[in-house]
Design a protein around this motif. Structure first.
Motif, PDB file in Angstrom:
ATOM      1  N   VAL A  20       0.862  -1.186   0.000  1.00 10.67           N
ATOM      2  CA  VAL A  20       0.000   0.000   0.000  1.00 10.67           C
ATOM      3  C   VAL A  20       0.896   1.233   0.000  1.00 10.67           C
ATOM      4  O   VAL A  20       1.800   1.355   0.835  1.00 10.67           O
ATOM      5  CB  VAL A  20      -0.934   0.038   1.219  1.00 10.67           C
ATOM      6  CG1 VAL A  20      -1.770   1.327   1.203  1.00 10.67           C
ATOM      7  CG2 VAL A  20      -1.863  -1.167   1.236  1.00 10.67           C
ATOM      8  N   ASN A  21       0.668   2.134  -0.945  1.00  5.84           N
ATOM      9  CA  ASN A  21       1.375   3.405  -1.021  1.00  5.84           C
ATOM     10  C   ASN A  21       0.467   4.517  -0.511  1.00  5.84           C
ATOM     11  O   ASN A  21      -0.690   4.606  -0.929  1.00  5.84           O
ATOM     12  CB  ASN A  21       1.783   3.702  -2.465  1.00  5.84           C
ATOM     13  CG  ASN A  21       2.726   2.661  -3.033  1.00  5.84           C
ATOM     14  OD1 ASN A  21       3.629   2.193  -2.354  1.00  5.84           O
ATOM     15  ND2 ASN A  21       2.525   2.287  -4.295  1.00  5.84           N
ATOM     16  N   THR A  22       0.977   5.358   0.371  1.00  2.00           N
ATOM     17  CA  THR A  22       0.179   6.485   0.857  1.00  2.00           C
ATOM     18  C   THR A  22       0.340   7.656  -0.096  1.00  2.00           C
ATOM     19  O   THR A  22       1.418   8.248  -0.205  1.00  2.00           O
ATOM     20  CB  THR A  22       0.604   6.898   2.271  1.00  2.00           C
ATOM     21  OG1 THR A  22       0.422   5.792   3.159  1.00  2.00           O
ATOM     22  CG2 THR A  22      -0.257   8.055   2.757  1.00  2.00           C
ATOM     23  N   SER A  23      -0.741   7.983  -0.793  1.00  5.67           N
ATOM     24  CA  SER A  23      -0.754   9.091  -1.742  1.00  5.67           C
ATOM     25  C   SER A  23      -1.457  10.287  -1.091  1.00  5.67           C
ATOM     26  O   SER A  23      -1.314  10.516   0.117  1.00  5.67           O
ATOM     27  CB  SER A  23      -1.448   8.656  -3.041  1.00  5.67           C
ATOM     28  OG  SER A  23      -1.408   9.690  -3.990  1.00  5.67           O
ATOM     29  N   SER A  24      -2.224  11.021  -1.850  1.00  2.00           N
ATOM     30  CA  SER A  24      -2.897  12.206  -1.322  1.00  2.00           C
ATOM     31  C   SER A  24      -3.988  12.632  -2.288  1.00  2.00           C
ATOM     32  O   SER A  24      -3.850  12.468  -3.506  1.00  2.00           O
ATOM     33  CB  SER A  24      -1.897  13.356  -1.161  1.00  2.00           C
ATOM     34  OG  SER A  24      -2.564  14.578  -0.890  1.00  2.00           O
ATOM     35  N   ASN A  25      -5.061  13.210  -1.740  1.00  5.20           N
ATOM     36  CA  ASN A  25      -6.086  13.711  -2.650  1.00  5.20           C
ATOM     37  C   ASN A  25      -5.699  15.077  -3.225  1.00  5.20           C
ATOM     38  O   ASN A  25      -6.468  15.683  -3.962  1.00  5.20           O
ATOM     39  CB  ASN A  25      -7.463  13.754  -1.982  1.00  5.20           C
ATOM     40  CG  ASN A  25      -7.650  14.935  -1.050  1.00  5.20           C
ATOM     41  OD1 ASN A  25      -6.680  15.524  -0.559  1.00  5.20           O
ATOM     42  ND2 ASN A  25      -8.890  15.284  -0.780  1.00  5.20           N
ATOM     43  N   SER A  26      -4.467  15.529  -2.924  1.00  3.58           N
ATOM     44  CA  SER A  26      -3.964  16.758  -3.550  1.00  3.58           C
ATOM     45  C   SER A  26      -3.691  16.558  -5.034  1.00  3.58           C
ATOM     46  O   SER A  26      -3.352  17.501  -5.742  1.00  3.58           O
ATOM     47  CB  SER A  26      -2.680  17.221  -2.854  1.00  3.58           C
ATOM     48  OG  SER A  26      -1.648  16.266  -3.008  1.00  3.58           O
ATOM     49  N   THR A  27      -3.848  15.322  -5.530  1.00  3.64           N
ATOM     50  CA  THR A  27      -3.689  15.068  -6.960  1.00  3.64           C
ATOM     51  C   THR A  27      -4.988  15.300  -7.726  1.00  3.64           C
ATOM     52  O   THR A  27      -4.985  15.260  -8.953  1.00  3.64           O
ATOM     53  CB  THR A  27      -3.253  13.608  -7.200  1.00  3.64           C
ATOM     54  OG1 THR A  27      -4.298  12.726  -6.760  1.00  3.64           O
ATOM     55  CG2 THR A  27      -1.983  13.285  -6.438  1.00  3.64           C
ATOM     56  N   GLY A  28      -6.093  15.517  -7.007  1.00  4.39           N
ATOM     57  CA  GLY A  28      -7.386  15.624  -7.690  1.00  4.39           C
ATOM     58  C   GLY A  28      -8.300  16.638  -7.035  1.00  4.39           C
ATOM     59  O   GLY A  28      -8.102  17.840  -7.172  1.00  4.39           O
ATOM     60  N   VAL A  29      -9.270  16.149  -6.258  1.00  5.82           N
ATOM     61  CA  VAL A  29     -10.272  17.050  -5.685  1.00  5.82           C
ATOM     62  C   VAL A  29      -9.705  17.919  -4.568  1.00  5.82           C
ATOM     63  O   VAL A  29     -10.344  18.882  -4.149  1.00  5.82           O
ATOM     64  CB  VAL A  29     -11.484  16.265  -5.150  1.00  5.82           C
ATOM     65  CG1 VAL A  29     -12.156  15.495  -6.257  1.00  5.82           C
ATOM     66  CG2 VAL A  29     -11.079  15.331  -4.008  1.00  5.82           C
ATOM     67  N   GLY A  30      -8.515  17.583  -4.064  1.00  7.68           N
ATOM     68  CA  GLY A  30      -7.945  18.336  -2.948  1.00  7.68           C
ATOM     69  C   GLY A  30      -6.958  19.405  -3.364  1.00  7.68           C
ATOM     70  O   GLY A  30      -6.105  19.793  -2.571  1.00  7.68           O
ATOM     71  N   LEU A  31      -7.056  19.903  -4.597  1.00 10.56           N
ATOM     72  CA  LEU A  31      -6.094  20.901  -5.070  1.00 10.56           C
ATOM     73  C   LEU A  31      -6.159  22.176  -4.227  1.00 10.56           C
ATOM     74  O   LEU A  31      -7.220  22.762  -4.036  1.00 10.56           O
ATOM     75  CB  LEU A  31      -6.368  21.258  -6.529  1.00 10.56           C
ATOM     76  CG  LEU A  31      -6.148  20.159  -7.576  1.00 10.56           C
ATOM     77  CD1 LEU A  31      -6.407  20.716  -8.969  1.00 10.56           C
ATOM     78  CD2 LEU A  31      -4.725  19.607  -7.497  1.00 10.56           C
ATOM     79  N   GLU A  32      -4.996  22.576  -3.708  1.00  9.12           N
ATOM     80  CA  GLU A  32      -4.871  23.818  -2.960  1.00  9.12           C
ATOM     81  C   GLU A  32      -3.609  24.526  -3.431  1.00  9.12           C
ATOM     82  O   GLU A  32      -2.596  23.874  -3.701  1.00  9.12           O
ATOM     83  CB  GLU A  32      -4.770  23.550  -1.449  1.00  9.12           C
ATOM     84  CG  GLU A  32      -5.991  22.899  -0.821  1.00  9.12           C
ATOM     85  CD  GLU A  32      -7.184  23.828  -0.713  1.00  9.12           C
ATOM     86  OE1 GLU A  32      -6.983  25.053  -0.885  1.00  9.12           O
ATOM     87  OE2 GLU A  32      -8.302  23.337  -0.457  1.00  9.12           O
ATOM     88  N   PRO A  33      -3.614  25.859  -3.546  1.00  9.05           N
ATOM     89  CA  PRO A  33      -2.407  26.576  -3.954  1.00  9.05           C
ATOM     90  C   PRO A  33      -1.243  26.251  -3.028  1.00  9.05           C
ATOM     91  O   PRO A  33      -1.409  26.116  -1.809  1.00  9.05           O
ATOM     92  CB  PRO A  33      -2.819  28.054  -3.825  1.00  9.05           C
ATOM     93  CG  PRO A  33      -4.310  28.043  -3.946  1.00  9.05           C
ATOM     94  CD  PRO A  33      -4.757  26.763  -3.300  1.00  9.05           C
ATOM     95  N   GLY A  34      -0.058  26.115  -3.606  1.00  8.33           N
ATOM     96  CA  GLY A  34       1.137  25.875  -2.815  1.00  8.33           C
ATOM     97  C   GLY A  34       1.590  24.433  -2.774  1.00  8.33           C
ATOM     98  O   GLY A  34       2.676  24.131  -2.274  1.00  8.33           O
ATOM     99  N   TYR A  35       0.773  23.524  -3.321  1.00  9.61           N
ATOM    100  CA  TYR A  35       1.093  22.095  -3.255  1.00  9.61           C
ATOM    101  C   TYR A  35       1.465  21.517  -4.624  1.00  9.61           C
ATOM    102  O   TYR A  35       1.330  20.324  -4.841  1.00  9.61           O
ATOM    103  CB  TYR A  35      -0.096  21.317  -2.684  1.00  9.61           C
ATOM    104  CG  TYR A  35      -0.298  21.500  -1.202  1.00  9.61           C
ATOM    105  CD1 TYR A  35       0.231  20.599  -0.287  1.00  9.61           C
ATOM    106  CD2 TYR A  35      -1.008  22.586  -0.711  1.00  9.61           C
ATOM    107  CE1 TYR A  35       0.052  20.762   1.074  1.00  9.61           C
ATOM    108  CE2 TYR A  35      -1.198  22.763   0.654  1.00  9.61           C
ATOM    109  CZ  TYR A  35      -0.667  21.856   1.542  1.00  9.61           C
ATOM    110  OH  TYR A  35      -0.845  22.025   2.886  1.00  9.61           O
ATOM    111  N   SER A  36       1.960  22.351  -5.527  1.00  4.32           N
ATOM    112  CA  SER A  36       2.206  21.866  -6.893  1.00  4.32           C
ATOM    113  C   SER A  36       3.251  20.758  -6.927  1.00  4.32           C
ATOM    114  O   SER A  36       3.080  19.764  -7.645  1.00  4.32           O
ATOM    115  CB  SER A  36       2.616  23.019  -7.815  1.00  4.32           C
ATOM    116  OG  SER A  36       3.848  23.587  -7.404  1.00  4.32           O
ATOM    117  N   VAL A  37       4.329  20.895  -6.156  1.00  5.58           N
ATOM    118  CA  VAL A  37       5.368  19.855  -6.165  1.00  5.58           C
ATOM    119  C   VAL A  37       4.874  18.614  -5.433  1.00  5.58           C
ATOM    120  O   VAL A  37       4.966  17.487  -5.941  1.00  5.58           O
ATOM    121  CB  VAL A  37       6.678  20.360  -5.525  1.00  5.58           C
ATOM    122  CG1 VAL A  37       7.739  19.261  -5.586  1.00  5.58           C
ATOM    123  CG2 VAL A  37       7.175  21.604  -6.238  1.00  5.58           C
TER     124      VAL A  37
END
Length: 251
Positions: free
Chosen positions: A138-155
């Motif tokens: 199991v790899n821990t990813s993040s919803n910052s790749t989709g519906v969780g987009l917030e400025p400052g998290y591009s990298v």
């Protein structure tokens, strides 16, 4: 006894995953980086509950340390469980640095690349020969790749997006050995990431909770329980999936 390796288990999601996995009767090799006290505490909690755990240091940002870490895993398996293989791997350890696109430095980009993408890639490669057929990753990813987009998290989001793709390639290639590979994508979760951002900026919590369908921010155990379920036989027919565990963030 089956044995799982959980990286980044000194606190937060990794700590919860290690404890929940141990509750299912598995031995746990857990890792910590700067938070040695947290790693030892996680092991102590598992052992107090009747489980078996070994805490090992791991610098995920330095792949040059992986051969020595593998040797430590071999020693722990032999000395603690009288085994030369393990069954499951949870690539959870991570780091986050935020910056707007125009302010992002190459140092930040390179660090997050090493920790969030290169690290899991080559650590898994190094440990794979020790892994039993029929296991699970199991790899821990993040919803910052989709519906969780917030400025400052591009990298951060870009590296987690790469991890999502890597999960599918792992699942494809490792299927010949019966090894399942999935990822989980937490939403905003109360962890130590970002230098304890939730403790330092508690004022952001109500806004995040308001954007979450179930009305609160996530707790580490919300995600740890899902990770433990994904490596269990209950999920034996699940592979190549990215499961969002966010309580319906931005639903």
């Amino acid at each position: 006894m089956k044995v799982a390796i959980v990286t980044g288990a000194g606190s937060g999601i990794g700590q919860s995953a290690a404890i929940r996995i141990a509750e299912r009767g598995m031995g746990v090799i857990l890792t910590y980086s700067s938070n040695r006290e947290g790693g030892l505490h996680t092991a102590a909690v598992i052992e107090k509950a009747g489980g078996t755990a070994v805490a090992l240091p791991l610098d995920l940002a330095d792949s040059g340390t992986f051969p020595a870490f593998r040797d430590s895993v071999v020693d722990a398996l032999r000395d603690t469980w009288q085994r030369d293989t393990f069954d499951h791997l949870v690539n959870n350890a991570g780091s986050v640095r935020t910056s707007m696109f125009e302010d992002t430095t190459e140092d930040t980009f390179d660090l997050l690349t090493r920790v969030l993408l290169k690290g899991p890639y080559f650590l898994t490669q190094r440990l794979l020969p020790l892994m039993e057929d029929g296991g699970a990753i199991v790899n821990t990813s993040s919803n910052s790749t989709g519906v969780g987009l917030e400025p400052g998290y591009s990298v951060y989001g870009t590296m987690k997006g790469g991890l999502d793709v890597l999960t599918r390639y792992m699942a494809k290639e490792f299927a010949t050995r019966g090894i399942r590979v999935n990822s989980v994508s937490p939403g905003p979760t109360r962890t130590r990431l970002g230098d304890n951002a939730f403790e330092r900026f508690p004022e952001v919590i109500p806004a995040l909770a308001a954007k979450t369908a179930l009305g609160r921010v996530g707790e580490p155990d919300d995600i740890g329980a899902m990770i433990a379920t994904l490596i269990s036989t209950e999920s034996r027919w699940v592979t190549a999936q990215n499961i969002e565990v966010s309580g319906g963030y931005n639903l």
